[in-house]
Design a protein around this motif. Structure first.
Motif, PDB file in Angstrom:
ATOM      1  N   ALA A   3     -67.427  -2.834  67.649  1.00 34.02           N
ATOM      2  CA  ALA A   3     -68.511  -3.466  68.375  1.00 34.02           C
ATOM      3  C   ALA A   3     -69.391  -4.330  67.501  1.00 34.02           C
ATOM      4  CB  ALA A   3     -69.367  -2.382  69.008  1.00 34.02           C
ATOM      5  N   PRO A   4     -69.804  -5.494  68.014  1.00 30.33           N
ATOM      6  CA  PRO A   4     -70.849  -6.250  67.337  1.00 30.33           C
ATOM      7  C   PRO A   4     -72.101  -5.388  67.195  1.00 30.33           C
ATOM      8  CG  PRO A   4     -69.840  -7.566  69.051  1.00 30.33           C
ATOM      9  CD  PRO A   4     -69.322  -6.163  69.210  1.00 30.33           C
ATOM     10  N   LEU A   5     -72.894  -5.651  66.185  1.00 29.48           N
ATOM     11  CA  LEU A   5     -73.999  -4.777  65.863  1.00 29.48           C
ATOM     12  C   LEU A   5     -75.211  -5.022  66.748  1.00 29.48           C
ATOM     13  CD1 LEU A   5     -73.787  -4.908  61.980  1.00 29.48           C
ATOM     14  CD2 LEU A   5     -72.618  -3.376  63.566  1.00 29.48           C
ATOM     15  N   HIS A   6     -75.948  -3.956  67.034  1.00 31.85           N
ATOM     16  CA  HIS A   6     -77.231  -4.060  67.723  1.00 31.85           C
ATOM     17  C   HIS A   6     -78.066  -2.858  67.335  1.00 31.85           C
ATOM     18  CE1 HIS A   6     -76.520  -1.208  71.265  1.00 31.85           C
ATOM     19  NE2 HIS A   6     -75.451  -1.136  70.540  1.00 31.85           N
ATOM     20  N   ARG A 141     -69.142 -10.939  61.770  1.00 26.16           N
ATOM     21  CA  ARG A 141     -67.870 -11.656  61.837  1.00 26.16           C
ATOM     22  C   ARG A 141     -66.696 -10.685  61.842  1.00 26.16           C
ATOM     23  NH1 ARG A 141     -67.906 -14.381  57.140  1.00 26.16           N
ATOM     24  NH2 ARG A 141     -66.452 -12.936  56.153  1.00 26.16           N
ATOM     25  N   TYR A 142     -66.795  -9.629  61.029  1.00 26.87           N
ATOM     26  CA  TYR A 142     -65.714  -8.642  60.992  1.00 26.87           C
ATOM     27  C   TYR A 142     -65.507  -8.001  62.367  1.00 26.87           C
ATOM     28  CZ  TYR A 142     -66.076  -8.803  55.851  1.00 26.87           C
ATOM     29  OH  TYR A 142     -66.096  -9.201  54.541  1.00 26.87           O
ATOM     30  N   PHE A 143     -66.616  -7.703  63.056  1.00 29.90           N
ATOM     31  CA  PHE A 143     -66.493  -7.086  64.372  1.00 29.90           C
ATOM     32  C   PHE A 143     -65.951  -8.070  65.407  1.00 29.90           C
ATOM     33  CE2 PHE A 143     -69.567  -4.267  62.301  1.00 29.90           C
ATOM     34  CZ  PHE A 143     -68.983  -3.040  62.569  1.00 29.90           C
ATOM     35  N   VAL A 144     -66.344  -9.322  65.314  1.00 28.53           N
ATOM     36  CA  VAL A 144     -65.796 -10.345  66.208  1.00 28.53           C
ATOM     37  C   VAL A 144     -64.293 -10.488  65.976  1.00 28.53           C
ATOM     38  CG1 VAL A 144     -65.830 -12.795  66.818  1.00 28.53           C
ATOM     39  CG2 VAL A 144     -67.984 -11.589  66.420  1.00 28.53           C
ATOM     40  N   GLU A 165     -49.906 -21.323  75.190  1.00 23.92           N
ATOM     41  CA  GLU A 165     -50.921 -22.265  75.673  1.00 23.92           C
ATOM     42  C   GLU A 165     -52.347 -21.795  75.387  1.00 23.92           C
ATOM     43  OE1 GLU A 165     -49.155 -23.840  79.742  1.00 23.92           O
ATOM     44  OE2 GLU A 165     -48.886 -21.673  79.565  1.00 23.92           O
ATOM     45  N   ALA A 166     -52.491 -20.796  74.507  1.00 26.11           N
ATOM     46  CA  ALA A 166     -53.805 -20.230  74.213  1.00 26.11           C
ATOM     47  C   ALA A 166     -54.361 -20.784  72.908  1.00 26.11           C
ATOM     48  CB  ALA A 166     -53.700 -18.704  74.121  1.00 26.11           C
ATOM     49  N   ARG A 167     -55.680 -20.671  72.746  1.00 24.14           N
ATOM     50  CA  ARG A 167     -56.306 -21.003  71.475  1.00 24.14           C
ATOM     51  C   ARG A 167     -57.598 -20.198  71.328  1.00 24.14           C
ATOM     52  NH1 ARG A 167     -56.718 -26.389  74.040  1.00 24.14           N
ATOM     53  NH2 ARG A 167     -58.801 -26.654  74.939  1.00 24.14           N
ATOM     54  N   LEU A 168     -57.955 -19.946  70.078  1.00 23.81           N
ATOM     55  CA  LEU A 168     -59.152 -19.177  69.760  1.00 23.81           C
ATOM     56  C   LEU A 168     -60.249 -20.087  69.246  1.00 23.81           C
ATOM     57  CD1 LEU A 168     -57.617 -16.045  68.031  1.00 23.81           C
ATOM     58  CD2 LEU A 168     -59.185 -15.966  69.970  1.00 23.81           C
ATOM     59  N   GLN A 169     -61.484 -19.764  69.612  1.00 21.49           N
ATOM     60  CA  GLN A 169     -62.645 -20.511  69.145  1.00 21.49           C
ATOM     61  C   GLN A 169     -63.648 -19.518  68.557  1.00 21.49           C
ATOM     62  OE1 GLN A 169     -64.165 -22.445  72.622  1.00 21.49           O
ATOM     63  NE2 GLN A 169     -62.379 -23.738  72.922  1.00 21.49           N
ATOM     64  N   PHE A 170     -64.234 -19.881  67.418  1.00 21.85           N
ATOM     65  CA  PHE A 170     -65.242 -19.032  66.798  1.00 21.85           C
ATOM     66  C   PHE A 170     -66.477 -19.855  66.451  1.00 21.85           C
ATOM     67  CE2 PHE A 170     -61.224 -16.860  65.858  1.00 21.85           C
ATOM     68  CZ  PHE A 170     -61.502 -15.617  66.414  1.00 21.85           C
ATOM     69  N   ARG A 171     -67.657 -19.258  66.592  1.00 21.74           N
ATOM     70  CA  ARG A 171     -68.909 -19.969  66.376  1.00 21.74           C
ATOM     71  C   ARG A 171     -69.202 -20.176  64.892  1.00 21.74           C
ATOM     72  NH1 ARG A 171     -73.617 -18.320  70.543  1.00 21.74           N
ATOM     73  NH2 ARG A 171     -74.467 -20.109  69.454  1.00 21.74           N
ATOM     74  N   TYR A 172     -68.680 -19.304  64.063  1.00 22.72           N
ATOM     75  CA  TYR A 172     -69.049 -19.358  62.657  1.00 22.72           C
ATOM     76  C   TYR A 172     -68.162 -20.320  61.875  1.00 22.72           C
ATOM     77  CZ  TYR A 172     -65.535 -15.602  63.031  1.00 22.72           C
ATOM     78  OH  TYR A 172     -64.424 -14.860  63.355  1.00 22.72           O
ATOM     79  N   ALA A 173     -68.616 -20.646  60.652  1.00 25.09           N
ATOM     80  CA  ALA A 173     -67.848 -21.532  59.770  1.00 25.09           C
ATOM     81  C   ALA A 173     -66.597 -20.818  59.273  1.00 25.09           C
ATOM     82  CB  ALA A 173     -68.720 -21.951  58.583  1.00 25.09           C
ATOM     83  N   PRO A 174     -65.586 -21.554  58.842  1.00 24.37           N
ATOM     84  CA  PRO A 174     -64.364 -20.911  58.340  1.00 24.37           C
ATOM     85  C   PRO A 174     -64.679 -19.981  57.171  1.00 24.37           C
ATOM     86  CG  PRO A 174     -64.042 -23.272  58.611  1.00 24.37           C
ATOM     87  CD  PRO A 174     -65.501 -23.021  58.795  1.00 24.37           C
TER      88      PRO A 174
END
Length: 340
Positions: A3-6, A141-144, A165-174
């Motif tokens: 899980a992402p942290l909270h 990022r690890y949790f994502v 036909e799929a692709r992944l998108q991430f908000r963070y930099a490589p």
């Protein structure tokens, strides 16, 4: 599925998954748990929780200990619903991908309300998008990574052809190991995007799946929802609201305005905060009513008229309709099955 942290304590029902992933990555996780003071009680796993900071420390320690594979990818890849196999059955028998995404609602309840995956549709594309996640730290990022490793795994299980036909998108930099993403996921990956998402052709959401099995699928849904109804929330406003309803069941028949006053909240504030935790007021009322009804129906001496009144229904007929919606059978039939 991690899980992402909270800020709230997080259910740690996925503990066995972490142990399994560590084994695949070639290290023993027990010393990490011991060093961080994590209790490992499989006999009461449904009650286990872990704080967000400690979970982050576990993740970082596992990443450092894994010498052959990237631990977050393996954690997602090895994930299975061991603690609730009916969810696995629900997925395997889903008639469409859209129907299978119901699982994300249960993941929010069982694992973390911050795992908020939603379907976004535009034109001929659809995306399974992780809500939130504005500024992503290294831990986050690890949790994502782990979350989408699990999403891709189950997507391949249900419809292997969709990955073409799929692709992944991430908000963070490589990250420094960005090249490992495409090698692992085997689909195009883009960084610095507006969202964290798995994008697929929109038509795939409603295309029939080969594993569709309507009867087993419906039965699995009923079993999962019954199990969830029996598991009260432990943290947040939802836990407080459920506790208040259990202490005063007749509040279940009162208006949202009345209940909000009992919690010293404005009605709109109550609705907004529940929405922030991935829930609705009606959803909480339904779940608590179902839980109290399940408990009461195990008592032979309670009549349905009394039970209906106790959990806030206007009459027995309304209660019976609701129970059939929850359990797929009438209260009387459910009680008879329990007595067999």
């Amino acid at each position: 599925m991690p899980a992402p942290l909270h800020s709230d304590p997080i259910p740690f029902i996925t503990l066995p998954n972490w142990v399994k992933a560590a084994t695949v990555c070639g290290f023993n996780i027990e010393p990490i748990f011991a060093r961080l003071g994590i209790q490992t009680d499989l006999l009461h796993l449904e009650d286990a929780t872990i704080s967000a900071p400690v979970l982050g420390q576990v993740m970082e320690a596992c990443v450092a200990a894994s010498r052959t594979q990237h631990f977050p990818f393996v954690l997602g890849e090895t994930f299975a619903f061991d603690y609730l196999p009916d969810i696995g059955t629900f997925l395997a028998t889903a008639p469409t991908l859209r129907d299978a995404t119901r699982v994300f609602e249960w993941v929010r309840e069982l694992i973390n309300p911050m795992i908020d995956i939603r379907i976004e549709e535009s034109g001929d594309r659809a995306a399974l998008t992780l809500a939130g996640q504005g500024t992503v730290t290294g831990q986050d990022r690890y949790f994502v990574e782990s979350l989408f490793a699990a999403v891709v795994k189950f997507g391949r299980m249900l419809a292997s052809e969709v990955e073409a036909e799929a692709r992944l998108q991430f908000r963070y930099a490589p990250p420094p190991y960005a090249a490992a993403y495409e090698a692992y996921f085997r689909i195009p990956v883009r960084f610095g995007e507006p969202r964290n998402a798995l994008e697929i052709p929109r038509a795939r959401l409603d295309a029939p799946l080969e594993g569709g099995f309507a009867k087993l699928h419906a039965q699995a849904r009923v079993r999962v929802e019954q199990r969830l109804a029996e598991m009260p929330r432990r943290t947040g406003l939802i836990a407080l609201l459920e506790s208040r309803f259990e202490d005063r069941p007749r509040l279940l028949g009162e208006s949202l305005k009345t209940v909000a006053a009992h919690l010293c909240l404005h009605p709109r504030t109550l609705q907004r905060r529940l929405r922030d935790e991935g829930e609705t007021y009606a959803g909480v009322v339904d779940r608590v009513r179902y839980r109290l009804a399940l408990r009461a129906l195990q008592q032979a001496d309670i009549d349905l008229e009394t039970l209906s009144e106790q959990i806030g229904f206007s009459d027995r007929r309304s209660f019976t309709r609701a129970f059939k919606r929850w359990a797929g059978v009438s209260p009387s039939s459910f009680r008879q099955r329990r007595e067999l």
